[in-house]
Design an enzyme around this catalytic site. Structure first.
Site, short mmCIF file in Angstrom:
data_model
loop_
_atom_site.label_atom_id
_atom_site.label_comp_id
_atom_site.label_asym_id
_atom_site.label_seq_id
_atom_site.Cartn_x
_atom_site.Cartn_y
_atom_site.Cartn_z
N ARG A 44 0.69 -1.17 -0.23
CA ARG A 44 0.06 0.08 -0.21
C ARG A 44 0.79 1.22 0.10
O ARG A 44 1.62 1.43 0.81
CB ARG A 44 -1.02 0.05 1.09
CG ARG A 44 -1.85 1.12 1.28
CD ARG A 44 -2.73 0.92 2.54
NE ARG A 44 -3.56 -0.09 2.81
CZ ARG A 44 -4.56 -0.52 3.42
NH1 ARG A 44 -4.37 0.34 4.75
NH2 ARG A 44 -5.23 -1.31 3.55
N ARG A 104 -1.92 6.93 9.82
CA ARG A 104 -2.11 6.48 8.34
C ARG A 104 -2.29 7.55 7.42
O ARG A 104 -2.33 8.71 7.88
CB ARG A 104 -3.37 5.62 8.11
CG ARG A 104 -3.29 4.37 9.23
CD ARG A 104 -2.33 3.34 8.66
NE ARG A 104 -2.84 2.05 9.66
CZ ARG A 104 -3.63 1.19 9.20
NH1 ARG A 104 -4.30 1.28 8.21
NH2 ARG A 104 -3.74 -0.15 10.03
N LYS A 146 -4.49 1.33 14.64
CA LYS A 146 -4.48 2.32 13.61
C LYS A 146 -4.94 3.78 13.98
O LYS A 146 -5.89 3.64 14.86
CB LYS A 146 -5.08 1.84 12.46
CG LYS A 146 -6.60 1.50 12.41
CD LYS A 146 -7.26 0.91 11.20
CE LYS A 146 -6.88 -0.32 10.93
NZ LYS A 146 -7.48 -0.90 9.86
N LYS A 160 -6.30 7.19 12.32
CA LYS A 160 -6.60 7.90 11.00
C LYS A 160 -7.14 9.51 11.15
O LYS A 160 -7.83 9.81 11.92
CB LYS A 160 -7.92 7.33 10.33
CG LYS A 160 -7.51 5.93 9.98
CD LYS A 160 -8.50 4.98 9.24
CE LYS A 160 -7.94 3.55 8.71
NZ LYS A 160 -8.94 2.76 8.18
N CYS A 208 -15.49 -2.40 -1.29
CA CYS A 208 -13.95 -2.93 -0.70
C CYS A 208 -13.17 -3.88 -1.65
O CYS A 208 -13.96 -4.64 -2.30
CB CYS A 208 -13.95 -3.15 0.94
SG CYS A 208 -14.76 -4.95 0.99
N CYS A 253 -8.47 -10.31 0.41
CA CYS A 253 -8.47 -10.01 1.71
C CYS A 253 -8.62 -11.10 2.77
O CYS A 253 -9.64 -11.87 2.45
CB CYS A 253 -9.57 -8.90 2.00
SG CYS A 253 -9.62 -8.42 3.51
N CYS A 286 -16.92 -7.45 4.76
CA CYS A 286 -17.06 -7.96 6.20
C CYS A 286 -17.20 -6.68 7.00
O CYS A 286 -17.40 -5.64 6.33
CB CYS A 286 -15.66 -8.86 6.76
SG CYS A 286 -14.51 -7.33 7.17
N CYS A 297 -14.40 -1.10 5.37
CA CYS A 297 -13.42 -0.42 4.62
C CYS A 297 -13.93 0.74 3.69
O CYS A 297 -13.16 1.40 3.45
CB CYS A 297 -12.28 -1.26 4.01
SG CYS A 297 -11.47 -2.21 5.27
#
Ligand code: SRM
Ligand code: SF4
Length: 561
Positions: free
Chosen positions: A77, A146, A207, A209, A424, A430, A469, A473
């Protein structure tokens, strides 16, 4: 409730012992022909360097039956602050997609770019190639700040310039200070390194953001972020910021202790205080996030459990001055970015829809050609699309023709629903996917479009967000309609969020087969067409009638069949 509530998770021990995110990554990658089976430590630490080891889930069962190992590869990424890339950077990424990955580029919901299918022997070369294009994968994933997102529109005015500049400044100031990335991937000399004053030896609990937005352009869904800055403006200038804290989408089905949450407005700050306040909020997360349970580690749980007053007091204490409580958030809007727009400097941008952000085959060639010929600088949007900026007006027809000739469907041919659908990645790469998302995006769009058309609603601006899921995302709980993978082949449908990203949705129907998604929404579309208030959006309508009435409509429709 906080960091001290239990024994630190395994990830905490890995970070602590990692010697600045090194661990055994270099040694394990050097065993270059080995496939799969990275140690948990190397797997965990590689995320901080922007890469995940994955396997092709399509072939896993057959390979297992044939006694073969999984088909392992890496997802890589790229961070692109504010989604901004130059033409040269795009061409470099495009070349890497062809030479070192599976031939595709994937635009992400956070304005980043991903490679899939990178073989272990190509990982170092891929990351070095990205670095050579003056981009980085460092901190694209992992328990750190991120990619910083903001409005993608390249409008050449002081407000947009400021949003972009702040995104770049935050992005570089909040990168972890480790030299490990250079040592492992760029053949840098080992150095004795100073401690990272912001992150410390265990980085963040999870994480983190950050988004910046103008109220008239909430394309980045600022409230879905741990930390947001909403611009206050006067006479074309940024005069201050409303600081929002505690947003996040992830949840787990049937675990009510996990939930999506929109951030609260915590304080109002001056125009030049973004970085100082961001550092304080990062420290708040570092020191108060739950380090024992990764499902409870995001800052949103601290804010939900401690409250906004406590957060403001803690930040004030950290900064050594009292933060001013925030005024009510202004009304948000999300403008159209696709198609041709004037930038305000004599140049144009063309907003190109990219279904699920995937660029492959002819479209990759066409984009390369259009960028080469026009010199356009691409901007990745939080909607997985691409804005080709800085195009001279005389190139307009040529750019459009090249893109059309290479299979792109241009925005004028798309319904608003198709333009505002996110999906996503999900299967096959994934590891968390319960269902398909990207690969069934177009089928779901066609199905829902038909149901809208039946009620004269095809021209309606409705957002649809599909994920494989509940991790969220594609931010499915913040749009008009969310379709969330529940179990293989089955989805939960959410409605009642708003187009502007200021309200969460509620579950409408559970365990819905993919083929039945449109049918489940149809009774609500009928009721919306018949009973909407003036100017009311679909999500607003669903919220006005409420979850019980919405589900009742569905039950009645099923009974009448
Ligand atoms: Fe995400 C994990 C893909 C944006 C919430 N996300 C993952 C992983 C790495 C799966 C994994 O952990 O093994 C996915 C890689 C799939 C693949 O094969 O590529 C993945 N997330 C993506 C992307 C590529 C989706 C896309 O289709 O564009 C987006 C990359 C953004 C980027 O460039 O940085 C992406 N992920 C998001 C967003 C949206 C956003 O940030 O605006 C969210 C919801 C906001 C949030 O963070 O709360 C999001 N991803 C998650 C979560 C749930 C986190 C949580 O607090 O519960 C996970 C799982 C986790 O962290 O354990 C996850
Ligand atoms: Fe994977 Fe779930 Fe994120 Fe989709 S929402 S990319 S399935 S983690």
């Amino acid at each position: 409730m906080t960091a001290s509530s239990g024994r630190p998770s395994a990830a905490e021990a890995i970070k602590q012992a990692s010697h600045g995110l090194r661990g055994s990554i270099a040694e394990e990658l050097a065993a270059s022909e080995a496939r799969g089976g990275l140690s948990e430590g190397a797997y965990t630490l590689l995320k901080f360097h922007g890469t995940y080891e994955q396997h092709d889930r399509d072939t896993a069962t057959a390979r297992k039956q044939a006694g073969q190992d999984k088909d392992w590869s890496f997802m890589v990424r790229v961070r692109a602050p504010a989604g901004r890339l130059t033409a040269a950077q795009w061409l470099a990424l495009d070349a890497l997609a062809g030479s070192r990955a599976d031939g595709t580029l994937r635009l992400t919901t956070r304005q980043g770019v991903q490679f899939h299918g990178v073989a272990r022997r190509d990982l170092k070369g891929t990351i070095a190639g990205i670095h050579g294009a003056l981009l980085t994968t460092l901190a694209a994933c992992g328990d750190v700040v991120r990619n910083v997102v903001t409005t993608p529109a390249p409008r050449r005015d002081a407000i947009h310039a400021r949003l972009e500049a702040e995104a770049f400044a935050l992005s570089s100031a909040l990168l972890p200070r480790t030299r490990a990335h250079h040592e492992i991937f760029l053949d840098g000399e080992p150095v004795v390194e100073e401690a990272d004053a912001l992150y410390g030896p265990t980085y963040l609990p999870r994480k983190f953001k950050i988004a910046l937005a103008h109220p008239l352009d909430n394309a980045p869904d600022v409230l879905a972020n741990d930390l947001g800055f909403v611009a206050l403006t006067r006479r074309g200038k940024v005069t201050g910021w409303i600081v929002t804290v505690g947003g996040g989408m992830g949840m787990t089905h049937n675990k009510p202790a996990t939930y999506p949450r929109l951030a609260d407005a915590v304080a109002v700050i001056g125009p030049d205080e973004v970085l100082e306040v961001a550092r304080a909020v990062v420290r708040l997360s570092r020191d108060h996030g739950d380090r024992s349970d990764r499902k409870h580690a995001r800052l949103k749980y601290v804010v939900a459990e401690r409250g906004v007053e406590w957060v403001r007091a803690a930040l004030s204490a950290d900064l050594g001055r009292d933060l001013t409580p925030a005024p009510a958030l202004p009304r948000f809007a999300v403008p159209e970015h696709l198609g041709w727009h004037e930038q305000g400097d004599g140049r144009l941008w063309f907003g190109l829809p990219v279904a699920a952000g995937r660029i492959a085959g002819a479209t990759r060639t066409g984009l390369r050609e259009a960028i080469r010929r026009s010199g356009a600088n691409p901007i990745v949007t939080p909607q997985q699309d691409l804005l080709l900026s800085d195009i001279a007006p005389e190139r307009r027809a040529e750019v459009e023709a090249v893109l059309r000739d290479h299979g792109f469907v241009l925005p004028q041919a798309l319904s608003p629903l198709a333009r505002w659908t996110l999906a996503c990645v999900a299967l096959p790469t994934c590891g968390q996917a319960l269902t398909e998302a990207e690969r069934v995006r177009n089928e779901i769009v066609t199905d829902v479009e038909a149901r809208l058309a039946a009620h004269g609603l095809l021209g309606e601006r409705i957002s649809l967000r599909i994920t494989g899921c509940p991790n969220g995302c594609a931010r499915p709980y913040a749009g008009d309609i969310g379709v969330v993978g529940r179990a293989p082949g089955l989805y939960t449908i959410f409605v009642g969020g708003d187009f502007e990203g200021t309200r969460l949705s509620f579950p409408l129907a559970d365990k819905v087969r993919q083929a039945a998604i449109g049918a489940m929404l149809a009774p609500l579309f009928a009721a919306f067409a018949a009973g909407r208030a003036r100017g009311e959006g679909f999500g607003d309508f669903c919220t006005r009638i409420g979850p019980e009435a919405a589900r009742e409509l569905l039950v009645r429709a099923i009974a009448a069949e």
